[in-house]
Design a protein around this motif. Structure first.
Motif, PDB file in Angstrom:
ATOM      1  N   LYS A   1      -6.593   0.857  -3.364  1.00 55.81           N
ATOM      2  CA  LYS A   1      -6.757   1.822  -2.499  1.00 55.81           C
ATOM      3  C   LYS A   1      -8.375   2.667  -2.812  1.00 55.81           C
ATOM      4  O   LYS A   1      -8.923   2.879  -1.491  1.00 55.81           O
ATOM      5  CB  LYS A   1      -5.749   2.862  -1.936  1.00 55.81           C
ATOM      6  CG  LYS A   1      -6.482   3.858  -0.903  1.00 55.81           C
ATOM      7  CD  LYS A   1      -7.128   3.066   0.105  1.00 55.81           C
ATOM      8  CE  LYS A   1      -5.225   2.946   0.962  1.00 55.81           C
ATOM      9  NZ  LYS A   1      -4.654   3.402   1.988  1.00 55.81           N
TER      10      LYS A   1
ATOM     11  N   ASP B   1       0.912  -1.423  -0.122  1.00 60.34           N
ATOM     12  CA  ASP B   1       0.189   0.485  -0.487  1.00 60.34           C
ATOM     13  C   ASP B   1       0.650   1.129  -0.430  1.00 60.34           C
ATOM     14  O   ASP B   1       1.336   1.555   0.919  1.00 60.34           O
ATOM     15  CB  ASP B   1      -0.979   0.014   1.039  1.00 60.34           C
ATOM     16  CG  ASP B   1      -1.274   1.614   1.257  1.00 60.34           C
ATOM     17  OD1 ASP B   1      -1.957   1.961   0.581  1.00 60.34           O
ATOM     18  OD2 ASP B   1      -2.515   1.337   2.618  1.00 60.34           O
TER      19      ASP B   1
ATOM     20  N   THR C   1      -4.742   9.397  -3.339  1.00 53.98           N
ATOM     21  CA  THR C   1      -4.674   8.289  -3.775  1.00 53.98           C
ATOM     22  C   THR C   1      -4.636   8.841  -5.524  1.00 53.98           C
ATOM     23  O   THR C   1      -5.429   9.396  -6.151  1.00 53.98           O
ATOM     24  CB  THR C   1      -5.405   6.817  -3.516  1.00 53.98           C
ATOM     25  OG1 THR C   1      -4.902   5.805  -3.877  1.00 53.98           O
ATOM     26  CG2 THR C   1      -7.192   6.825  -3.843  1.00 53.98           C
TER      27      THR C   1
END
Length: 469
Positions: A322, A274, A365
């Motif tokens: 995400k 991530d 993101t």
């Protein structure tokens, strides 16, 4: 005293939780191929799982909302003549998926937004260039339509899937390639190989720009991924077959930034990264646990956070981008755990009392828009992902056409049914044609049922009038 030495981190209390039984996907016959792939890929719209199939290779694509038991006759994506080994969703179009197989090909598929009503056997494009099985497919993170494949012929090929052309071929690996990972802007990728070397490759220069022999001393398969800041995170085995993780600076491969022994299990550790949280989730094949770590600039650089454990061992794992997590529940990651006959989503959550949007958990993101066209990237341009805010959650866009600056193979794709042959195939994208066909079928079924109802009513009416006469 102890409080002062506890490292402060907002991810220190992340906890994992399996969803309720009715929110899992049941009766899926997960592939039994021994290839060390994750067998699963997920995005905000769909879940794809490689399954057992007779007479070739197939995989299942389910809308995320289609939880519960999967009908054994549910249509699959078929087209490969050998077992499917890897699948990967396009980061720039949630309806586009790449697959590769033992049949030496890779294929790109357009998945319709609605439920599949029949097996999908027509790929958008078939990529033929490998002489042996293709075990890895991975999309470029920021350039539209760029796909990388790696095969057991030890070749790496970079394709423009919009035109179906191979752009770059690299043959620097003398043995089987275990894993490939692009860096954040797609200027480099790193590979692990059976010859025990970790390599950093510049595809546009067609050369290996850095390499390290045996980042892990063991001979078992390694994995490597690029982190957000350009370092490389690896998993492998020690000489005594203990599982181990490492963090490396590719500009100085002599010494690791961090090296940490984990346990003596023999399953390959698949890392899922991530970039927003700088966290990595380690899922061992055959394990029943997921360990997660935070990577920081402070020693020891890779910080153990916690372990999520469940009863059954995992066959594979999917990792949600995400933009697909639920910000209203402070969910920072969602993994999809494959068992023998089912797929269980696992949510990773940071406990917070407030219902407000948590800015610190959700920086902007990577969104679905590509940062450049294939030609820009090929000409040497580098762009970071185009970011989107998570403040209002993420709504996936509708299916759209795969674009290419050059002539696009999609534009000349023949229509599969004569009923729309009068339409100009160049004027409508394939997914729109697909949707029109489905609507026509639906309308036909509606008209047919209404005709039957009218006939029944007319019969009743005639009986009634005859009776009253």
């Amino acid at each position: 005293m102890s409080r002062s030495i506890v490292r402060q981190s907002k991810f220190r209390h992340v906890f994992g939780q399996t969803v309720k039984a009715e929110q899992a996907y049941d009766d899926i016959r997960v592939s039994k191929v021994t290839w060390d792939s994750s067998f699963c890929a997920v995005n905000p719209k769909f879940l794809a799982v490689i399954v057992e199939s007779s007479g070739g290779g197939a995989f299942l694509v389910l809308p995320l909302s289609k939880t519960g038991r999967v009908d054994k006759n549910y249509p699959m994506v078929v087209g490969h003549s050998g077992p499917v080994l890897d699948v990967d969703w396009c980061p720039h179009d949630d309806n586009i998926l790449a697959s590769c197989s033992e049949d030496s090909t890779a294929m790109v598929w357009q998945i319709p937004d609605h439920f599949l009503t029949r097996p999908l056997s027509d790929p958008i494009v078939v990529l033929e260039g490998h002489s042996k099985r293709v075990g890895i497919v991975t999309w470029h993170p920021t350039a539209r339509n760029i796909l990388l494949t790696a095969g057991s012929d030890n070749l790496i090929i970079v394709w423009n899937v919009g035109t179906g052309e191979p752009l770059i071929t690299m043959d620097d690996h003398p043995d089987l390639i275990y894993s490939i990972s692009w860096n954040r802007n797609g200027s480099l990728f790193c590979t692990t190989c059976k010859d025990r070397r970790l390599r950093v490759c510049d595809p546009r220069k067609r050369e290996v720009v850095a390499e390290r022999l045996a980042p892990h001393d063991g001979i078992r398969p390694m994995r490597a991924i690029f982190t957000r800041d350009g370092n490389i995170f690896t998993t492998g085995f020690t000489r005594m077959s203990q599982r181990e993780l490492g963090l490396w600076d590719p500009t100085n491969f002599e010494e690791p930034i961090a090296l940490l022994e984990l346990d003596t299990s023999n399953g390959v550790l698949l890392p899922y990264y991530d970039a927003d949280a700088n966290m990595v989730y380690l899922c061992g094949k055959g394990d029943s646990s997921i360990r997660y770590f935070e990577i920081t600039d402070e020693p020891p650089y890779v910080h153990y956070l916690n372990t999520f454990s469940s009863k059954e061992p995992q066959r594979g794992m999917g990792f949600m981008p995400k933009r697909g997590v639920d910000v209203s529940k402070c969910e920072i990651a969602r993994l999809f755990k494959l068992l023998d006959k089912k797929c269980e989503p696992i949510t990773m959550t940071v406990p917070r009392k407030s219902d407000l949007f948590q800015d610190d958990l959700y920086p902007d993101t990577a969104g679905p828009e590509p940062a450049m066209e294939p030609e820009d990237w090929l000409d040497g341009r580098d762009e970071d992902p185009i970011l989107v805010s998570m403040r209002d959650g993420y709504v996936p866009p509708k299916s759209r056409e795969v674009k290419a600056a050059k002539k696009n193979v999609l534009d000349s794709r023949p229509t599969t049914r004569r009923s729309v042959s009068t339409l100009e195939s160049n004027s409508l994208p394939p997914q729109l044609l697909e949707r029109l066909l489905e609507e026509i079928q639906h309308l036909k079924a509606t008209v047919s049922s209404q005709e039957k109802r009218i006939c029944d009513l007319e019969n009743k009416l005639s009986q009634y009038t005859n009776g009253t006469d």
